[in-house]
Every structure is written in C-alpha cells, then in structure tokens.
Design a protein around this motif. Sequence first.
Motif, PDB file in Angstrom:
ATOM      1  N   PRO A 235      94.867  56.478  52.466  1.00  0.00           N
ATOM      2  CA  PRO A 235      94.760  55.653  53.559  1.00  0.00           C
ATOM      3  C   PRO A 235      94.467  54.132  53.365  1.00  0.00           C
ATOM      4  O   PRO A 235      93.708  53.803  52.631  1.00  0.00           O
ATOM      5  N   VAL A 236      95.342  53.289  54.187  1.00  0.00           N
ATOM      6  CA  VAL A 236      95.035  51.725  53.893  1.00  0.00           C
ATOM      7  C   VAL A 236      94.578  51.230  55.311  1.00  0.00           C
ATOM      8  O   VAL A 236      94.890  51.659  56.245  1.00  0.00           O
ATOM      9  N   ILE A 237      93.550  50.359  55.148  1.00  0.00           N
ATOM     10  CA  ILE A 237      92.981  50.042  56.460  1.00  0.00           C
ATOM     11  C   ILE A 237      93.020  48.339  56.243  1.00  0.00           C
ATOM     12  O   ILE A 237      93.342  47.919  55.153  1.00  0.00           O
ATOM     13  N   ARG A 238      92.846  47.662  57.515  1.00  0.00           N
ATOM     14  CA  ARG A 238      92.780  46.004  57.637  1.00  0.00           C
ATOM     15  C   ARG A 238      91.246  45.630  57.449  1.00  0.00           C
ATOM     16  O   ARG A 238      90.520  46.348  58.411  1.00  0.00           O
ATOM     17  N   LYS A 239      91.211  44.896  56.606  1.00  0.00           N
ATOM     18  CA  LYS A 239      89.581  44.224  56.672  1.00  0.00           C
ATOM     19  C   LYS A 239      89.530  42.892  56.417  1.00  0.00           C
ATOM     20  O   LYS A 239      90.772  42.264  55.733  1.00  0.00           O
ATOM     21  N   PRO A 240      89.050  41.775  56.630  1.00  0.00           N
ATOM     22  CA  PRO A 240      88.824  40.389  56.739  1.00  0.00           C
ATOM     23  C   PRO A 240      88.364  40.067  55.132  1.00  0.00           C
ATOM     24  O   PRO A 240      87.511  40.787  54.855  1.00  0.00           O
ATOM     25  N   MET A 241      89.096  39.364  54.427  1.00  0.00           N
ATOM     26  CA  MET A 241      88.874  38.600  53.181  1.00  0.00           C
ATOM     27  C   MET A 241      89.276  37.327  53.067  1.00  0.00           C
ATOM     28  O   MET A 241      90.133  36.824  53.788  1.00  0.00           O
ATOM     29  N   ARG A 242      88.470  36.437  52.436  1.00  0.00           N
ATOM     30  CA  ARG A 242      88.805  35.247  52.441  1.00  0.00           C
ATOM     31  C   ARG A 242      89.875  34.751  51.609  1.00  0.00           C
ATOM     32  O   ARG A 242      89.912  35.361  50.158  1.00  0.00           O
ATOM     33  N   GLN A 243      90.985  34.158  51.750  1.00  0.00           N
ATOM     34  CA  GLN A 243      92.226  34.175  51.043  1.00  0.00           C
ATOM     35  C   GLN A 243      92.754  32.615  51.219  1.00  0.00           C
ATOM     36  O   GLN A 243      92.387  31.860  52.271  1.00  0.00           O
ATOM     37  N   TRP A 244      93.635  32.291  50.185  1.00  0.00           N
ATOM     38  CA  TRP A 244      94.388  31.134  50.354  1.00  0.00           C
ATOM     39  C   TRP A 244      95.719  31.271  51.029  1.00  0.00           C
ATOM     40  O   TRP A 244      96.376  32.098  51.287  1.00  0.00           O
ATOM     41  N   MET A 245      95.781  30.245  52.222  1.00  0.00           N
ATOM     42  CA  MET A 245      96.989  30.086  53.132  1.00  0.00           C
ATOM     43  C   MET A 245      97.692  28.885  52.680  1.00  0.00           C
ATOM     44  O   MET A 245      97.063  27.821  52.471  1.00  0.00           O
ATOM     45  N   LEU A 246      98.886  28.863  53.148  1.00  0.00           N
ATOM     46  CA  LEU A 246      99.775  27.561  53.226  1.00  0.00           C
ATOM     47  C   LEU A 246     100.248  27.601  54.553  1.00  0.00           C
ATOM     48  O   LEU A 246     100.682  28.649  55.358  1.00  0.00           O
ATOM     49  N   ARG A 247     100.232  26.155  55.314  1.00  0.00           N
ATOM     50  CA  ARG A 247     100.457  26.083  56.507  1.00  0.00           C
ATOM     51  C   ARG A 247     101.998  25.630  56.796  1.00  0.00           C
ATOM     52  O   ARG A 247     102.301  24.481  57.145  1.00  0.00           O
ATOM     53  N   ILE A 248     102.594  26.787  56.531  1.00  0.00           N
ATOM     54  CA  ILE A 248     103.930  26.666  57.016  1.00  0.00           C
ATOM     55  C   ILE A 248     104.408  26.373  58.415  1.00  0.00           C
ATOM     56  O   ILE A 248     105.519  26.075  58.673  1.00  0.00           O
ATOM     57  N   THR A 249     103.449  26.674  59.049  1.00  0.00           N
ATOM     58  CA  THR A 249     103.566  26.555  60.703  1.00  0.00           C
ATOM     59  C   THR A 249     103.714  25.062  60.854  1.00  0.00           C
ATOM     60  O   THR A 249     104.481  24.736  62.023  1.00  0.00           O
ATOM     61  N   SER A 250     103.304  24.472  60.074  1.00  0.00           N
ATOM     62  CA  SER A 250     103.326  22.792  60.139  1.00  0.00           C
ATOM     63  C   SER A 250     104.893  22.415  60.293  1.00  0.00           C
ATOM     64  O   SER A 250     105.009  21.332  60.823  1.00  0.00           O
ATOM     65  N   TYR A 251     105.574  23.038  59.710  1.00  0.00           N
ATOM     66  CA  TYR A 251     106.995  22.780  59.556  1.00  0.00           C
ATOM     67  C   TYR A 251     107.911  23.602  60.298  1.00  0.00           C
ATOM     68  O   TYR A 251     109.089  23.584  60.058  1.00  0.00           O
ATOM     69  N   ALA A 252     107.237  24.422  61.140  1.00  0.00           N
ATOM     70  CA  ALA A 252     108.277  25.394  62.050  1.00  0.00           C
ATOM     71  C   ALA A 252     109.446  24.520  62.554  1.00  0.00           C
ATOM     72  O   ALA A 252     110.690  25.214  62.730  1.00  0.00           O
ATOM     73  N   ASP A 253     109.053  23.488  63.589  1.00  0.00           N
ATOM     74  CA  ASP A 253     110.156  22.956  64.166  1.00  0.00           C
ATOM     75  C   ASP A 253     111.294  22.487  63.285  1.00  0.00           C
ATOM     76  O   ASP A 253     112.580  22.579  63.696  1.00  0.00           O
ATOM     77  N   ARG A 254     110.843  21.725  62.131  1.00  0.00           N
ATOM     78  CA  ARG A 254     112.021  21.207  61.129  1.00  0.00           C
ATOM     79  C   ARG A 254     112.746  22.455  60.412  1.00  0.00           C
ATOM     80  O   ARG A 254     113.884  22.344  60.404  1.00  0.00           O
ATOM     81  N   LEU A 255     111.884  23.488  60.111  1.00  0.00           N
ATOM     82  CA  LEU A 255     112.658  24.650  59.609  1.00  0.00           C
ATOM     83  C   LEU A 255     113.640  25.476  60.487  1.00  0.00           C
ATOM     84  O   LEU A 255     114.618  25.864  60.411  1.00  0.00           O
ATOM     85  N   LEU A 256     113.317  25.103  61.918  1.00  0.00           N
ATOM     86  CA  LEU A 256     114.208  25.668  62.983  1.00  0.00           C
ATOM     87  C   LEU A 256     115.480  24.758  63.211  1.00  0.00           C
ATOM     88  O   LEU A 256     116.363  25.315  63.298  1.00  0.00           O
TER      89      LEU A 256
END
Length: 748
Positions: A235-256
């Motif tokens: 079984p696999v569960i979801r749990k919070p961990m500190r991770q590196w993220m990239l802010r691809i959402t900042s480019y959402a409109d241009r990608l679209l």
Amino acid sequence: MQTPLRLQQRPPAVGAARRRRLLPPRRAGWCRCCAGAGAGADAGKAQARRAYPYDEIEPRWQTHWEDHRTFRTPDIGDGLDTSKPKCYILDMFPYPSGAGLHVGHPLGYTATDILSRFKRMQGFNVLHPMGWDAFGLPAEQYAIETGTHPKITTERNIGRFRSQLKSLGFSYDWDREISTTEPTYYKWTQWIFLQLLKRGLAYQAEVPVNWCPALGTVLANEEIVDGVSERGGHPVIRKPMRQWMLRITSYADRLLEDLDELDWPESIKEMQRNWIGRSEGAELEFSAVDKEGYDLGANLLVYTTRPDTIFGATYLVVAPEHALLPSLTSEEQRVHVEEYRELAARKSELERTDLQKEKTGVFSGSYAKNPATKEIIPIWVADYVLGSYGTGAIMAVPAHDSRDHEFALQYKPPIIKVVSPPNGNCNSEEAYADDGIMINSSNSSSGLNINGMISKDAALKVTEWVESNGFGKKKVNYKLRDWLFARQRYWGEPFPVIYRDDTNEMVPLTENQLPLTLPELDDFTPTGTGEPPLTKATDWVKTIEPLSGKPARRETSTMPQWAGSCWYYLRFMDPKNSRTLVDKAKESYWGPVDIYVGGAEHSVLHLLYARFWHKVLYDIGIVSTKEPFKCLINQGLILGEVEYSAYRDNEGKWVSADSNSNLIDCYQEKVPADKVTKVGDHYVLKDDANIRLNARAYKMSKSRGNVVNPDDVVSEYGADSLRLYEMFMGPLRYASIFIDEVTTILES
C-alpha cells in the motif's frame, strides 16, 4: 498519428519481380546465372542472399560512413556554409534500457533518416543528432537488485543501443552524441536550475508525496499501480514532505496562447490545453458556523466556474487534505473524519477524480452560511475534491453538476434547480450542467436577484456583487500545477545548493562551482525514513559555505529524469562548449527544431516541460525563439502479436468472456495461439467453441514479452528491408506522402 501499427514476426517475402529489381550490378566472382547454384537444404537461402547480399553491402557502407564521418555536420566557423538553408531534424532521444531496441524504435528513426538524407540532397545543412536520456529509475532499481553501479549499466546499455542504431544505417552525426548523465552535460542542467532559482521560479514547499511504509521510501507516480507499489504490491499513502517545486504556472497563459503558432497535431495541442485547464470563475468566501449558526471564526474560500449557480449551493465540500479541516471538524465527527482522511490518503489522484467511481464522503460536523441565500449548509469532506486544485474546497450545486448530483443522491442534501434550459426541457433525474435561464435565484435579505437572467450575465452580476460586498473576487484558475521537481533517489542530477548548518539558510552554488557531481555510492537502497540515499554519502553531504567558511550540508534529493530532457535539443547545436550552454550564433542559425518526431505519450509532460524551460531561456536571452519545436509528428505505436486470454472460475472451469457471470471473481489465463480459432467476428477455444476469448494486441514492451528484436530482423532480411517494411506499415503522416508534406511545411 496515434494509429496503432502491428508488425508481423516476419516481413513478407519479396516477390520475384521486385527481387529482380533489387539485384546488384555484376561484379567479379559473381554472376546472376549462379544465383540459384548450390545444393542441399541451404540452396534456397543462398539464392536469396546472392540475390541481394545485404550482409556484405550494408556493413561495408556503414563502415565507410563511420570511417569518413559522412554525416558529420560542421560547426559554424568550421566549414559550415550558413548561406545555405538549414533543417534540424530530431528524434525524441531514447532511454537506454538493458533490453535494447525493439522494432518500435526504428519506426520514427527511419522516417527522420529518410527526411534527413532527402534534405541533404536538396542542398540543406542538416542537423540530425542522437543521444541518451540516461538518468532515472530503471538503472537505480537494477543497481539495488544487483549491486552494480548505475553508471556501469548505463554505459553498457548506451553501447548496445549505439551499435544497434549503427547496424540500421541511420545517418546520425555521432560527433554530437550526448548523454544526460555526463557531468559536462548536467553542469548546464544545474546552471538552468540556478537561473530558475534567481527568478523565483524554483522554490521549496511542503507537498503531498507517495510514501510506501513497507518499502520505506517515496515512490514516483510511475512506480504505483492501482494504489500499491509496483515492486512488492505494498500500500502507498500520500504524506506531506518538503520538496523542490518549479513555478510552471507562471507561464500557463503563454504555454496556452503560443500553441496556436505550432504545426503540431491538433490532438496533442488539445491535450496540452486540457492539461493547462484555464478556467474563469470566482473565489467566494463562506463563513464557517456551528449547527446553531454561531461563527466559528474561519472563512472557507471556494473556487467556482459557475458563480451564477450560487443559490443552488446546498452544501460545501473540502478535500481530505484541506488545511482548515482539523478546525472545521467537530468532536463528534473527528474519529470518522480521520478514518476517511486515512482512506483517501491511500488513493491516487487519478482514482479520486475518476468520474465512474462511486462518490464517498463524511460530514465534518460544521456548517457554512451561503452569502446569497443566508441559509446554513453542511460542510462535507469528500475525496473527489483535490487539495491541489483551486482552493481545495467547492460549493456543491447538485442540480447542475454531475459529481455533486451523484454525491447528493447518496447522502441526501437538498437538490435545488436554479438554471432552466432555454427550451424548458430538462431531465429531472439528471444534473443539468449547461447554460440557461436563472430561476429560484433571489433573496431580499442579501439583496441579490438574478432571476430571469441568462447564465453568463448572471455569473457576471454575482461576481460584481460578491466583490462589492467584500467576500469574493473574479478569479482565473488552472488545472496545471507547479512541477514537483525532486526525487528521493540517487541516480539523478544533484541540486546545486547547500544549507548552512547554523541558520538552515539555502545558498546556491556559483557558476564556477559547477558541475556538482554525484558521489560514488555503493549502497543505493532506500533509507526507510524517506530520506534520500544520498544522505549515506556523509563526506559528500558535509561541506563548507565558501563565503562564511561555516559548516554546511548539500541537498540530498536529486532532479527528476525530465530535467535533462528539457533542453537537450539545444546542446546538440553546440555539444562541446564548456563556456556556455549554447553559442548564440549556433542557436540563432539552427533553432528552432524544424521536425520533431516522437511518441504521443510524451504529449503533455516532456513537451510541456521543455516548452516551459525554453520560454525561461528565451526571457533571459539564451535562445532566440519562443518555442523549441516548430513541427511535431507522432509516429504511432507498433503492437506485439495478438494475445488471447480466457477466464476460469474458482473451480478452474472455463468461463466465456461474454458470460453473464461476474467475471471479477474469475482469473485470467493466457491461451496459446494454437489453441484458438476464429468463429465469425470472435475468437474461441478450439476445444470448446462456447468459450469466447479476449483478443488484444498490446504495445511492445519487455514486461509483456512481446518484443521483436530488430537485430533478428536485420540478421535475416537486412536493415533496408526492415526500414522499408516499417515505412509502409501504416500512417506516419501516410509514409508515401510524408516527405512531400514535411517539405511543404519547411518551405512555407
């Protein structure tokens, strides 16, 4: 371009007339009259080989091409005539697995090779390189099983892939070969990460990850099947961990927006549009109250694309991982809510959002006040709402949303219709989700009345009303989420950052400290705590912060496999440059990629990630174009032979696939082809025509054991036969018109 293609185990024999046309010119020691000479069992084989001695011709030319570097593309300043037109033709570079190539790989490679040779003949400067996307999970898993360092297996696999590709006669410029695992390459992957970090596009956050308690490790999504680990079925569960993220959402409109400029299959562009998922709506605030209506001091923010339906909101739903849920849960409901949260944590997001699955939920014990109706409505917890989308909470309108309607039928909150179809006809048993005329939508105490308005106008009025009253605002939302850019693995690019021991402050490395190379490690097994394997390299982890001279430690997570593949097409333009990622003059001449050929399975992740990185590099002046790939072509899939399977019940008796019995309680069994016959449109057992079988061809893969090795085909028929056969199997933009069509694209 996604039409499945099927390769027979053997290409059909070449007809006599065509065989005559394939005869080579006469040469010393050989004559056509002797072609049929020979006796015994090998006479026929000898005749076929003498008709076209591919085993002599093909290796000779392949050796000549390699010795003379026939397909080498000179660099600017090294003999390249930049007054000539260019054509950059690129295959999606492969992951070099131990299984080697199968006949699915040469399908796209042959098409690009034909086009490359054709464009050279037309006088174009052609860039046609090959390399290896070689970091990732398979090599690390193999290392864990065998104790062999991933670098060793990766180099061995690359050698096998390279020799197979050369045996197929492809016209790659092998002088430009790259591997994402080479420090000279991933130095620039790390450099790009630092540019993202400088611009606030890389950050760390507490996010839910896939945790397997039995294996004691974090798993990537691709390592999970039906909610359990692929390795061991735990079984696999979801749990919070500190991770590196990239802010691809900042480019959402241009990608679209920039998708419209690309010559890509419309189906691929639509997949990216859906993945980005831009929607316009409103964020609304609902005050949390107890069952008596007393304020609990918390406001629940919900996102909706249909603010016009606010009068039909009869309950709210929060995601099981919503941050406010603990404070919204009453003492009477706390045990039930915690049990539900634990169950939800075991499900993947795909399972939770499956429209076909039964909706489940539990009452939180708290309520909210609908600002439009002033009524008290319950707050439920349900896993069909995701904490990562919108605000992690919705206003549920069961009369006009199918998921809410299904939930309401089970848990019995009121269903109030507030939208009437323009023609007045509506199925009272189903949710009506389209626009229409507003009904039952006024309240004198709130001062809002949208009765009789059309939906779109009503939505605008509601948004203006909530904004003027201070409990809402217009909002554009995206399904696209920031990119989780870390893996708790060894075999990946190290992050070029350190942390000061005294303050825990993150300090990026300077450019002259790159590349930060992986340490040698003998033990790649998971730590069991969620900490990455690199924590075991204690001498590597401990370091000194250069400016202060104080003790520091390195980041022990690594980048995902996607990192190296985001920009490899740029490095092919200038693979030996140690001073910069790519020379400006070379990028300006060769960019963008003119023809990019690869599988439709990469339509979202790889292509979206590469477009994102390219736009960042465009913004900082590294590249001169807004998009990396001008024309995209999907080559389709080659399927293995048809597989037949039948069902048996618990007593071992056959059960027909079209049986009215519950097949869920049965188990499937593979049936050999010689035990199968066809009756009408169906396949049945030869021994019992009443037992219908399932017949299906699957994508070639080592795991299914349905792979055809190109080495075997080349050995028996020659590389040219395999290449020609695959080009006429089915649509690669309809092989025969492929060159004409692509040439038209390039010339326009």
